[in-house]
Design an enzyme around this catalytic site. Sequence first.
Site, PDB file in Angstrom:
ATOM      1  CB  CYS A 119      63.926  68.755  -2.242  1.00 18.17           C
ATOM      2  SG  CYS A 119      63.931  66.961  -2.457  1.00 18.17           S
ATOM      3  CG  HIS A 177      63.182  73.108  -6.680  1.00 19.68           C
ATOM      4  ND1 HIS A 177      64.202  72.863  -5.798  1.00 19.68           N
ATOM      5  CD2 HIS A 177      62.412  71.980  -6.679  1.00 19.68           C
ATOM      6  CE1 HIS A 177      64.070  71.645  -5.283  1.00 19.68           C
ATOM      7  NE2 HIS A 177      62.986  71.086  -5.796  1.00 19.68           N
ATOM      8  CG  HIS A 224      66.893  67.438  -6.672  1.00 19.05           C
ATOM      9  ND1 HIS A 224      67.288  68.387  -5.756  1.00 19.05           N
ATOM     10  CD2 HIS A 224      65.572  67.210  -6.447  1.00 19.05           C
ATOM     11  CE1 HIS A 224      66.253  68.714  -5.001  1.00 19.05           C
ATOM     12  NE2 HIS A 224      65.200  68.014  -5.399  1.00 19.05           N
TER      13      HIS A 224
END
Lengths: 354, 400
Positions: B161, B294, B329
């Site tokens: 990620c 994040h 996400h």
Amino acid sequence: MKNVYINSVGSVSAQNTTDDSDFLKDIISYNETTITAINPNYKDFIPPAAARRMAKGIKMGIVASKLALQKAGLESVDAIITGTGMGCLHDSEKFLSAIIDNNEEYLTPTPFIQSTHNTVGGQIALEIQCKGYNFTYVHGSNSFESALLDAKLQLELDEANNILIGGVDELADHTIVLNKIIHHIKEEPVESSKILDSKTKGAVFSEGANFFVVSNKKKASSLAQIEALEIYNTLTIDSVENQARQFLKENHINPSNVDALILGNNGDVEFDTFYHKLATGDFKNTQQFVYKPWTGEFNTVSSFGLLLAANILKIQNTPEPFKLNNTNTSHYKTILLYNQYRGENHSFTLLRTC
Amino acid sequence: MSQGIAITGMGIISAIGNNVAENYDALITEKKGISRISKIDTIHKNDIMVGEIAYSNQELEALLNLSPQNNYSRTALLGAVAAKEAINQAGITDIKAHKTGLISATSVGGMDMTEKYYYQYLEDKNAQKYIAGHHAGDSTQKIAEQLGIEESLVTTISTACSSAANAIMLGARLIKAGKLDRVVVGGSDCMSKFTINGFKTLMILSDTYNTPFDDNRKGLNLGEAAAYLVLESDAIVKAENKPVLAYVKGYANANDAFHQTASSENGDGATLAMEKALEIANYKPEDIDYINAHGTATGNNDLSEGRAIIRVFGKQAPEFSSTKAYTGHTLAAAGAIEAVYSVLALQNNIIFPNLNFETQMQEFSITPELKLKEKTLKTVMSNSFGFGGNCSTVIFSKDK
């Protein structure tokens, strides 16, 4: 700008490359359509309980990287940069087939976690507690070269002193079946020494891991200096020779000053033509080597080419079966490597003695 | 070391819009792109929510004028659409006029087609064209082809990620070192059964709208997206008198070296990444005006990241928010999506709200920005963290 050196190597391959004692002494010949890497004694490197949960790619990567670190006399490094073309195939297949076979039920997270492309890089960082820069490149036959390019950039600019780089790929059953269907894997087995004359489509698929400590600090044990590296997403049959010339010119070298050319021929009748262009053109009088007939093809097998080049430059050892021609070259100072896979992701790497 | 690299174009496709303008509009009108899943048939469809892009593959193929024989994964389709917008916005008409590279990030790659045809490949000749498109690098090769990038430096990064943040970082370094004059950087990840089930087994998928930095957060919503930035050398910007959207000023990647999937309790890797990025930018913590966190809304990430922010900035941390409540996400693309949002924040002097927040986290006192806020912004920090302990920070600025 600082110079960049290969200070050590660690290797797991289809040849004897893990131990120094029999390193490329007896070249093994194969007669298969897929070749597996020779398993080292994993217990010497990984606690058995941990090893049981790991697919072969992760284990090979850890062994090769630990060997490279040991030989460089380092506990840790400033950065870890990994290349893997297909990633952790075994765990990807395991998780995906479980999803399909069990209709998304009864799944466990381990194969998913370990299917992530940067598993090997992350595991090595965990093992040696390296909190530094940690990248993983996944770009076909330029995955390893991307790692090398990145490391070289950092070392030249003195942003790091020692970097662990490596290329790792593993075989997995379903992927083999699929690549046979589309003739990316040869239909019929061929003997290693005859692969380049097979005149058939596809390659002999394989696996392995080659890791290196590259550094801007030269040591007595340094194997070679990495002079230059360039990667290209595409080249054409007509442009490859010109780009090779251009690459050498930018590094102030004439093709005639190259002592050896290491090529990535894998015996695929459709794509070895790129190599023939160089082998029969500017470099026809240059000593040429090939390795894929004895290691098989995988996206990061060019890391074996680098290992071979470094080994030739350090100890002037040139395994006979790897020779494509015979020019009676007595001393090797400058080596050019050229690699591509299926006409994509080409690279030139220039090495010299240090 | 503190010289910024110019951003001259950007493109994006996400659950909240098919281009930069639509994304901005959704951000300031607080329109979430989170819904029940419609494009993938999964037994989890009633237990999860996702950030899906409205276009079908056929519609995307039509947008790109692809022939019916094409073997593009959805990752490649989304990537090509976003990268083309970035090139257009940068006013590039001749891609070959300068040495131009492409650094793309993906974690899913061609898995969407592989999972669809895994066994069917054995018999169905028509599906077999997708076999060679499985590997991650294939989507990047196709995006390069769509942009007309040939015989150049093209590569793919996959560090879970944090991937796209790392692509931006590498691109900036390549321009700085003079290896490239121009580089398209970003990432693309489509939705897949593989990732849905993967995150499901890790038990970090929320069954409702994700709530970053909320004490009762239940996990993340997966999203699909692609975004790219065009970075250009000073020489080009000067010679062509190009408008600069913002600069990539600082960046760093560090490893948590703690656990394969979990972040360390105090965010060691995240702290290192933020500190090193500040150092590269030659900034002090107080120079940062806004942090696009994040903030995945998992228990582990938000605690670890929040603590790391406090370690770097103290309790007087600048305004921060996670935009994942809007998009979900988007995995390997997240760093690029949020880079576009960071540049939009700078351009418009606006901080985007951290939606869905209700309850203050007990472990610390910092609170994300909950309302759309106007503030003169000079610098924005963007964080991206991934499996394998991978932690990345990129700093964007108005000033060079």
